[in-house]
Scaffold this active site. Structure first.
Site, PDB file in Angstrom:
ATOM      1  N   LYS A 201       0.869  -1.179   0.000  1.00 39.95           N
ATOM      2  CA  LYS A 201       0.000   0.000   0.000  1.00 39.95           C
ATOM      3  C   LYS A 201       0.905   1.227   0.000  1.00 39.95           C
ATOM      4  CE  LYS A 201      -3.730   2.505   0.795  1.00 39.95           C
ATOM      5  NZ  LYS A 201      -4.726   2.574  -0.297  1.00 39.95           N
ATOM      6  N   ASN A 290      19.012  -0.607   7.404  1.00 40.94           N
ATOM      7  CA  ASN A 290      20.339  -0.298   6.872  1.00 40.94           C
ATOM      8  C   ASN A 290      21.381  -0.907   7.795  1.00 40.94           C
ATOM      9  OD1 ASN A 290      19.194   1.321   4.817  1.00 40.94           O
ATOM     10  ND2 ASN A 290      18.961   2.960   6.302  1.00 40.94           N
ATOM     11  N   ARG A 292      24.590  -0.524   8.389  1.00 45.74           N
ATOM     12  CA  ARG A 292      25.834   0.252   8.372  1.00 45.74           C
ATOM     13  C   ARG A 292      25.707   1.434   9.334  1.00 45.74           C
ATOM     14  NH1 ARG A 292      22.722   2.054   3.874  1.00 45.74           N
ATOM     15  NH2 ARG A 292      22.118   4.221   4.187  1.00 45.74           N
TER      16      ARG A 292
HETATM   17  C1  MV4 Z   1       7.218   4.006   0.537  1.00 45.87           C
HETATM   18  C2  MV4 Z   1       6.536   5.240   0.507  1.00 45.87           C
HETATM   19  C3  MV4 Z   1       5.174   5.206   0.691  1.00 45.87           C
HETATM   20  N1  MV4 Z   1       4.529   4.033   0.874  1.00 45.87           N
HETATM   21  N2  MV4 Z   1       6.549   2.874   0.727  1.00 45.87           N
HETATM   22  C4  MV4 Z   1      11.526   5.772  -0.497  1.00 45.87           C
HETATM   23  C5  MV4 Z   1      12.839   5.221  -0.111  1.00 45.87           C
HETATM   24  C6  MV4 Z   1      12.646   3.788   0.138  1.00 45.87           C
HETATM   25  N3  MV4 Z   1      13.309   3.420   1.352  1.00 45.87           N
HETATM   26  C7  MV4 Z   1      11.176   3.588   0.231  1.00 45.87           C
HETATM   27  N4  MV4 Z   1      10.573   4.872  -0.013  1.00 45.87           N
HETATM   28  C8  MV4 Z   1       9.242   5.054   0.134  1.00 45.87           C
HETATM   29  N5  MV4 Z   1       8.540   3.936   0.366  1.00 45.87           N
HETATM   30  C9  MV4 Z   1       5.240   2.902   0.864  1.00 45.87           C
HETATM   31  N6  MV4 Z   1       4.583   1.741   1.029  1.00 45.87           N
HETATM   32  C10 MV4 Z   1       7.245   6.385   0.280  1.00 45.87           C
HETATM   33  C11 MV4 Z   1       8.609   6.322   0.068  1.00 45.87           C
HETATM   34  C12 MV4 Z   1       9.224   7.582  -0.219  1.00 45.87           C
HETATM   35  C13 MV4 Z   1      10.079   8.199   0.666  1.00 45.87           C
HETATM   36  C14 MV4 Z   1      10.423   7.606   1.862  1.00 45.87           C
HETATM   37  C15 MV4 Z   1      11.276   8.225   2.733  1.00 45.87           C
HETATM   38  C16 MV4 Z   1      11.787   9.471   2.413  1.00 45.87           C
HETATM   39  C17 MV4 Z   1      11.471  10.079   1.224  1.00 45.87           C
HETATM   40  C18 MV4 Z   1      10.609   9.448   0.345  1.00 45.87           C
HETATM   41  C19 MV4 Z   1      10.299  10.084  -0.842  1.00 45.87           C
HETATM   42  C20 MV4 Z   1       9.469   9.461  -1.709  1.00 45.87           C
HETATM   43  C21 MV4 Z   1       8.945   8.204  -1.413  1.00 45.87           C
END
Ligand code: MV4
Length: 451
Positions: A201, A290, A292
């Site tokens: 989701k 992570n 690290r």
């Molecule tokens: C998501 C999300 C919304 N919903 N997963 C971005 C980095 C990666 N670690 C996973 N990310 C995201 N996963 C779900 N189910 C939104 C992001 C995301 C985001 C997360 C953290 C910081 C900045 C971001 C920018 C865009 C999308």
């Protein structure tokens, strides 16, 4: 006990590790590319050894060259810093075969958590909340479509081998699912040699909150509070703080316990981070782990009064975590990543630094490898300094950071300092109202970048 540590990295983090080694009375070996011969990490280390040409694939990522350097210099352990070889399980395994200690988690833990679909499964098994989605990698379009409609749109497709924002696709409506599904699978195969993807989701406007965890080889696992990392652009963090303005003590305790539970479930040793998404209704979900030390570790150090890199070395030597008395957070810390880049278009701005006057004063820390007349090579990351401040509370820390940014003079290259000044003056930031959408909104309001 380690007598000599080889630091398989460059830049500010190589210096940061040297500081910890020096305080522990451990000798240091710097490795460097031909582009980094004049770098401070080489100057400050007890020994320096060239491991190849400028391109990092031929030097800092060349594990044979790094291991040879460790053998030639008689190092007994390797600290990888962040990036480069830090999360390459194979590198950690080869070191062990060569009789060298690895300052990091067990290779099998690195491999397990590096597979983001398996990490998600581990979180489910450990009873840590995850977003609705797939428990196994998707292998069939019909099945994936069916799952997506059960979960409800929007959904996100993520590459199991991705992470940190690489290999993700958001699907807004059923009509575009098939197209996004095949694109995601093809991109994952091309980028990682592994086409496995999973589905979740999609949360539209969450916060990114990560917990610092630490484990030793006796099964002790602790958390050291959280970092608010929502201020990012294109998955590059710009500013981090601790504590998060969004957490109450009760929510912190709940999220921290979940982080520790997951780390214990995977037998975690050394420093690690558990990333969560925090929704507007305060529900939280495991995102990634992570394996690290991270760029933003200093905000945790300032608030908790610890040296995480020393702790990494101590637990890798077989010492037990010192947990008597617990860790008591004090005040508020903020880190601004100072990048050599044009604040208008975020393009790298390498070249010679003509003037370099870092700020000082109480509660101000600058982690940097830069100096006056240093030439920033074009081959690596554009981060040239981390400016970290600590003060009694968030408002005081913001005021202190604003002053420190005003007193940070860098001439010769463009930097992100003006951008940080602008962020600190933003009313939403000042109110602690940040999300992963913050930068998008901020830049739309201020098309000139900052000022
Ligand atoms: C998501 C999300 C919304 N919903 N997963 C971005 C980095 C990666 N670690 C996973 N990310 C995201 N996963 C779900 N189910 C939104 C992001 C995301 C985001 C997360 C953290 C910081 C900045 C971001 C920018 C865009 C999308």
């Amino acid at each position: 006990m380690f007598k000599k540590i080889l630091i398989a990295n460059r830049g500010e983090i190589a210096l940061r590790v040297i500081h910890a080694c020096r305080e522990l009375g451990i000798a240091t070996v710097a490795v460097h590319s031909t582009a980094d011969s004049d770098s401070l990490h080489v100057t400050y280390a007890d020994e320096g050894i060239c491991i190849g040409p400028p391109q990092s694939t031929d030097s800092y990522l060349n594990l044979n060259a790094v291991i040879s350097a460790a053998e030639i210099t008689g190092a007994d352990a390797v600290h990888p810093g962040y990036g480069f070889l830090a999360e390459k399980a194979h590198f950690a395994e080869v070191l062990a075969e060569c009789g060298l200690s690895w300052i990091g988690p067990k290779p099998e833990t690195i491999r397990l958590m590096g597979d983001k679909a398996k990490a998600r499964q581990m979180a489910i098994k450990a009873g840590v909340p995850v977003l609705m989605g797939s428990e196994e990698p998707l292998d069939d379009l019909t099945e994936a479509l069916e799952l997506a409609s059960r979960v409800g749109y929007p959904v996100i497709l993520k590459a199991a081998a991705g992470g940190g924002g690489r290999g993700m696709r958001i699907v807004q409506h059923e009509e575009e699912f098939e197209h996004q599904y095949s694109t995601a699978a093809n991109e994952a195969t091309a980028a990682f040699g592994d086409g496995s993807i999973y589905l979740e989701k999609y949360l539209v406007e969450p916060r990114h909150i990560e917990f610092q965890i630490f484990g030793d080889r006796y099964g002790n696992v602790i958390h050291l509070g959280e970092r608010e990392c929502s201020i990012q652009r294109r998955h590059q963090k710009l500013l981090e703080e601790s504590p998060s303005p969004a957490l109450t003590p009760a929510l912190r305790a709940e999220m921290g316990a979940a982080a520790v539970q997951l780390a214990k479930a995977v037998g975690y040793e050394n420093a690690g981070t558990i990333e969560f998404l925090l929704d507007v209704d305060d529900s939280f979900y495991f995102m990634e782990m992570n394996t690290r030390i991270q760029v933003e570790h200093p905000v945790t150090e300032m608030v908790m009064g610890v040296d995480l890199v020393k702790m990494q070395i101590q637990v890798a030597q077989g010492e037990a975590l010192k947990i008597e008395g617990g860790f008591v957070p004090r005040g508020h810390a903020i880190e601004c990543r100072v990048n050599a880049e044009d604040p208008e278009n975020f393009r790298p701005s390498p070249g010679k630094i003509i003037t370099f006057h870092p700020p000082g004063g109480p509660g101000v820390r600058v982690d940097t490898h830069a100096y006056e007349h240093y030439v920033i090579p074009p081959f690596y990351d554009s981060m040239i300094a981390k400016l970290i401040v600590h003060d009694a509370d968030r408002d005081a820390a913001i005021a202190r950071m604003s002053r420190a940014l005003d007193h940070f003079v860098i001439e010769g290259v463009k930097t992100s300092i003006p951008l940080h000044r602008g962020i600190l003056q933003d009313p939403a930031f000042q109110a602690g109202q940040v999300s992963t959408r913050f930068m998008e909104r901020y830049l739309a309001k201020k098309p000139d970048g900052a000022n």
